[in-house]
Design an enzyme around this catalytic site. Structure first.
Site, PDB file in Angstrom:
ATOM      1  CD  GLU A  44     -15.381   4.567   1.446  1.00  0.00           C
ATOM      2  OE1 GLU A  44     -15.687   3.977   0.409  1.00  0.00           O
ATOM      3  OE2 GLU A  44     -15.163   4.006   2.534  1.00  0.00           O
ATOM      4  CE  LYS A  97      -3.783  -0.082   2.609  1.00  0.00           C
ATOM      5  NZ  LYS A  97      -4.506  -0.136   3.899  1.00  0.00           N
ATOM      6  CE  LYS A 117     -17.507   8.594  11.799  1.00  0.00           C
ATOM      7  NZ  LYS A 117     -16.534   8.750  10.774  1.00  0.00           N
ATOM      8  CG  PHE A 155     -28.102  10.913   4.283  1.00  0.00           C
ATOM      9  CD1 PHE A 155     -27.213  11.696   3.576  1.00  0.00           C
ATOM     10  CD2 PHE A 155     -27.674   9.687   4.754  1.00  0.00           C
ATOM     11  CE1 PHE A 155     -25.913  11.271   3.341  1.00  0.00           C
ATOM     12  CE2 PHE A 155     -26.370   9.243   4.524  1.00  0.00           C
ATOM     13  CZ  PHE A 155     -25.498  10.038   3.821  1.00  0.00           C
ATOM     14  CB  ALA A 199     -36.666   5.185  -0.493  1.00  0.00           C
ATOM     15  CB  CYS A 231     -18.617   4.358   7.891  1.00  0.00           C
ATOM     16  SG  CYS A 231     -16.908   4.743   7.531  1.00  0.00           S
ATOM     17  N   GLY A 238     -24.731   0.800   3.085  1.00  0.00           N
ATOM     18  CA  GLY A 238     -23.669  -0.192   3.233  1.00  0.00           C
ATOM     19  C   GLY A 238     -22.377   0.554   3.454  1.00  0.00           C
ATOM     20  CB  THR A 293     -15.188   5.372  13.992  1.00  0.00           C
ATOM     21  OG1 THR A 293     -15.157   6.370  12.982  1.00  0.00           O
ATOM     22  CG2 THR A 293     -16.544   5.377  14.677  1.00  0.00           C
TER      23      THR A 293
HETATM   24  C1  UDX Z   1     -20.563   7.836   5.962  1.00  0.00           C
HETATM   25  C2  UDX Z   1     -20.874   9.229   6.549  1.00  0.00           C
HETATM   26  O1  UDX Z   1     -21.678   9.960   5.630  1.00  0.00           O
HETATM   27  C3  UDX Z   1     -19.586   9.965   6.834  1.00  0.00           C
HETATM   28  O2  UDX Z   1     -19.871  11.225   7.441  1.00  0.00           O
HETATM   29  C4  UDX Z   1     -18.731   9.130   7.760  1.00  0.00           C
HETATM   30  O3  UDX Z   1     -17.494   9.778   8.017  1.00  0.00           O
HETATM   31  C5  UDX Z   1     -18.503   7.750   7.185  1.00  0.00           C
HETATM   32  O4  UDX Z   1     -19.747   7.131   6.872  1.00  0.00           O
HETATM   33  P1  UDX Z   1     -19.803   6.939   3.570  1.00  0.00           P
HETATM   34  O5  UDX Z   1     -19.757   5.577   4.186  1.00  0.00           O
HETATM   35  O6  UDX Z   1     -18.692   7.376   2.681  1.00  0.00           O
HETATM   36  O7  UDX Z   1     -19.897   8.043   4.724  1.00  0.00           O
HETATM   37  O8  UDX Z   1     -21.139   6.997   2.726  1.00  0.00           O
HETATM   38  P2  UDX Z   1     -22.490   7.851   2.650  1.00  0.00           P
HETATM   39  O9  UDX Z   1     -22.424   8.799   1.544  1.00  0.00           O
HETATM   40  O10 UDX Z   1     -22.850   8.356   3.979  1.00  0.00           O
HETATM   41  O11 UDX Z   1     -23.513   6.686   2.232  1.00  0.00           O
HETATM   42  C6  UDX Z   1     -23.693   5.557   3.071  1.00  0.00           C
HETATM   43  C7  UDX Z   1     -24.664   4.585   2.464  1.00  0.00           C
HETATM   44  O12 UDX Z   1     -25.985   5.089   2.575  1.00  0.00           O
HETATM   45  C8  UDX Z   1     -24.466   4.260   0.979  1.00  0.00           C
HETATM   46  O13 UDX Z   1     -24.629   2.861   0.813  1.00  0.00           O
HETATM   47  C9  UDX Z   1     -25.563   5.018   0.297  1.00  0.00           C
HETATM   48  O14 UDX Z   1     -25.953   4.418  -0.901  1.00  0.00           O
HETATM   49  C10 UDX Z   1     -26.657   4.977   1.333  1.00  0.00           C
HETATM   50  N1  UDX Z   1     -27.620   6.082   1.249  1.00  0.00           N
HETATM   51  C11 UDX Z   1     -27.197   7.368   1.434  1.00  0.00           C
HETATM   52  C12 UDX Z   1     -28.952   5.804   0.997  1.00  0.00           C
HETATM   53  O15 UDX Z   1     -29.352   4.648   0.838  1.00  0.00           O
HETATM   54  N2  UDX Z   1     -29.834   6.844   0.930  1.00  0.00           N
HETATM   55  C13 UDX Z   1     -29.456   8.127   1.116  1.00  0.00           C
HETATM   56  O16 UDX Z   1     -30.314   9.001   1.059  1.00  0.00           O
HETATM   57  C14 UDX Z   1     -28.097   8.402   1.377  1.00  0.00           C
END
Ligand code: UDX
Length: 433
Positions: free
Chosen positions: A150, A35, A204, A249, A252, A260, A257, A121
């Protein structure tokens, strides 16, 4: 400032590159030599938009280096801990092996006055425990959770929504050092919350629990919409106009997944249980269950459009990553659905713009192809499971010429039903008539 970053995954690699870009002298350290070699070559072992360019530009300034030798941290004033805290096997709790190993490796290299800054975390209480051995070296500890998403990691690191510093009572020196590290963000008006260790750790997991709950709330509404003929996307728009609720957020679909949200809510429940406050987080059991049910519903919907039997049926799966602009398939709903259909005997042909290699590592049995068009060739049904821009932009007419049957299942509510139906497609989605 001379800074070290221990752990160069999604979080640490981005943090190291961004800190160097902001003018600090940074060394990123990781036990994984391969890495480190890839990062040093400006070719990160994971997909994150903007990161290769940032690595190349930061390395060209001479302010960014990588090493697999922990001794490289010597001389840094601030040491960020950015190692992973995955879910333990066979338990909901977080696995702190990497955090504990990183701190143990770091201790002999700490000098009095150094500041160790936890970004990983962790379960509440971890910082208080780690602070004891760190204090014995004359260094101090602060907890500074990271909220990056991400796909937007570079932007979120350089311009965060807020900065949270968890420090010991009265530790003005650590606050001053962190202010120096984050001078650019603070000058741009980023809000800062200075608090104790426990609050910083909880901020967090509370934030991630809230986000997961918001997604599962709208997915619960989708379940109700499915039995009433209502449309959850219009429902989300309508309630989202209330600024107290907000539209973000509330998409639906297949649910959340990634590395985090799923493991963080489970670790939060496990920790609350240990602390005797398990009841307070019982609702997260439901949040997790609603989220898992969406995957089952997607499989059921596929069976429904295939007259109850997917055996030998060619099914095109568009999207494997847990979300667009990522190659991450950890706990990915899309990959899970693809694998379940394959287990039911379907001939799953899957594609993703970035996540084929990561998927192949954990699901070698699936058939992977490079493009949506190849996946669709002769398919009896097409499933859109990650809302990549290129899938949203597909032309229903041209795409329809490739498939055996014009049946599309929109697992992310990311397509225009009217457009697909008018091209002769049977369009089905989660939470929509
Ligand atoms: C998340 C948090 O947003 C971030 O602040 C933290 O530091 C790490 O975890 P991340 O895992 O990168 O970040 O993804 P995020 O954009 O939050 O999406 C998480 C999941 O939720 C994805 O699978 C996404 O498809 C899903 N999602 C998101 C939904 O199903 N509906 C939504 O409205 C938003």
């Amino acid at each position: 400032m001379k800074i070290s970053v221990i752990g160069c995954g999604y979080l640490g690699a981005v943090h190291a590159a961004c800190m160097a870009e902001l003018g600090h002298n940074v060394v990123g350290v990781d036990i994984d030599a391969e890495k480190i070699a890839r990062l040093a070559a400006g070719n990160p072992p994971f997909f994150e938009p903007g990161l290769p360019e940032l690595l190349t530009s930061a390395m060209s300034t001479g302010r960014l280096a990588f090493s697999s030798d922990i001794a490289a941290v010597s001389g840094s004033r601030v040491h960020f801990l950015a190692v992973g805290t995955p879910q333990q096997r066979g338990s909901n709790a977080a696995d702190l092996t990497y955090v504990d190993a990183a701190v143990a490796a770091l201790l002999p290299h700490l000098a009095p006055g150094d500041l160790v800054v936890g970004k990983s975390t962790v379960p509440v209480g971890t910082a208080t425990r780690l602070a004891v051995s760190i204090a014995a070296t004359g260094a101090r500890l602060a907890w500074n959770p990271e909220f990056l998403r991400e796909g937007f990691a570079v932007k979120d690191t350089v311009s965060p929504d807020r900065l949270v510093y968890g420090v010991e009572t009265g530790d003005a020196a650590s606050v001053a050092l962190l202010d120096e590290v984050y001078a650019a963000a603070l000058a741009a008006g980023t809000p800062k919350v200075v608090t104790d260790f426990a609050t910083a750790e909880l901020v967090k997991v509370a934030a991630n629990a809230f986000l997961a709950t918001k997604i599962s709330f709208i997915n619960a509404m989708a379940e109700v919409a499915e039995v009433t003929g209502a449309d959850v996307t219009q429902l989300a728009d309508a309630i989202g106009y209330d600024t107290r609720i907000g539209r973000r957020f509330l998409n639906a679909g297949l649910g959340f997944g990634g590395g985090c949200l799923p493991k963080d809510i489970r670790a939060f429940m496990a920790r609350a249980e240990e602390l005797g406050a398990g009841d307070a987080l019982n609702f997260l059991v439901e949040v997790d269950a609603i989220n898992q049910r969406r995957r089952e519903r997607m499989v059921d919907l596929t069976l429904e459009v295939c007259n109850g039997d997917v055996r030998g049926k060619r099914i095109a799966v568009l999207g494997l990553a847990f979300k667009p602009d990522s190659d991450d398939v950890r706990d990915s709903p899309a990959l899970d659905v693809a694998a379940r259909l394959a287990e039911l005997g379907a001939n799953v042909v899957a594609t993703d713009p970035e996540a084929i290699e990561t998927s192949r590592r954990i699901r070698p049995q699936l058939d992977y192809v490079a493009t949506a068009e190849e996946a669709a060739n002769g398919a009896g049904a097409v499933l859109v499971l990650t809302e990549w821009a290129q899938f949203r932009a597909l032309d229903p007419e041209a795409f329809g010429l490739l498939v055996a049957e014009r049946t599309i299942l929109d697992g992310r509510n990311c397509l225009d039903p009217a457009q697909w139906r008018s091209a002769g497609w049977t369009y089905r989605a989660l939470g929509r008539p």
